[in-house]
Design an enzyme around this catalytic site. Structure first.
Site, PDB file in Angstrom:
ATOM      1  CG  ASP A 188     -16.510 -66.703 -50.941  1.00  0.00           C
ATOM      2  OD1 ASP A 188     -16.214 -67.430 -49.970  1.00  0.00           O
ATOM      3  OD2 ASP A 188     -15.760 -66.549 -51.924  1.00  0.00           O
ATOM      4  CG  ASN A 232     -18.614 -75.723 -48.712  1.00  0.00           C
ATOM      5  OD1 ASN A 232     -19.648 -75.071 -48.632  1.00  0.00           O
ATOM      6  ND2 ASN A 232     -17.538 -75.260 -49.358  1.00  0.00           N
TER       7      ASN A 232
END
Length: 243
Positions: A21, A69
């Site tokens: 991330d 996503n």
């Protein structure tokens, strides 16, 4: 000093999973588009895969693209898919030469046919490698994986291949995308966020977690080593009382 480090890592994690991330924030902090951060993150993947043998990490699983996503902008999603294709084309020979076996997990139905073909080709090309096992999660979600596994299990029950009375907690893992992999010993999440984000939900039931502030493009092999060494200090009891 080298001998001492080797002893420290002897009881280290065999399987590390990473939620990579922070690519977008890393790029934005530099006044660059988010895709610039994703390209920097891809380079960091390459470095950390190469660091695995020295760290005693046999299996590395990375979260490349989640089922959630797809909610990102069309341009970012398209850029990521292009990056995945570039990564496979560019790194395939090096991965094979360095003994890295590559696997992909996740639902491939929604992925571009050209990307899926490259994934299949890379898996086949590296099938005999055994130095490091790199698993890349693309269009992956833990809940989606369990749902797909349950459907396969139900079909086997309906076809008479499996007795419902024989189903226990050892049965479902055989239907998961990761059925050939050991469960992760350590799950690392970069960027300061402290959540699991639907990653390896079943497999990480007894994993150790390490949430670190470093953004993924800044997660160097040296920091990877530090996290592995920290893991070695933990007392893993798997539900038993400490002695």
């Amino acid at each position: 000093m080298a001998a001492d480090t080797s002893r420290e890592l002897r009881s280290g994690p065999r399987h590390v999973a990473i939620i990579m991330d922070g690519n977008g924030r890393w790029a934005q902090a530099r006044g660059r588009p988010r895709l610039f951060g994703h390209h920097a993150g891809a380079k960091r993947v390459k470095e950390n895969v190469r660091a695995c043998p020295e760290l005693g990490v046999k299996y590395l699983t990375i979260f490349g693209f989640s089922t959630e996503n797809w909610k990102r902008t069309q341009s970012e999603v398209a850029g990521l898919m292009s990056l995945f294709r570039q990564y496979i084309r560019k790194e395939a020979r090096a991965l094979k030469a360095e003994g890295v076996r590559v696997r992909f997990i996740g639902d491939r139905v929604r992925l571009d046919e050209k990307l899926v073909a490259l994934m299949d080709e890379l898996e086949l090309m590296t099938a005999d490698n055994d130095t490091t096992h790199l698993t890349i999660a693309l269009n992956y979600g833990g809940r989606d994986e369990v749902a797909r596994a349950t459907k396969r299990l139900a079909r086997d029950v309906a076809a008479g291949h499996l007795d419902p009375d024989d189903i226990d907690e050892e049965t479902l893992p055989k239907y998961l995308d990761t059925y050939v992999l050991p469960d992760p010993d350590l799950v690392i999440r970069t960027s300061g966020e402290a959540r699991v984000s639907n990653f390896l939900l079943w497999q990480s039931a007894y994993s150790e977690y390490e949430f670190i502030d470093t953004l993924w493009p800044d997660f160097t092999p040296e920091e990877f080593r530090r996290v592995v060494q920290s893991f070695c200090q933990r007392d893993r009891r798997f539900g038993a009382a400490s002695v």
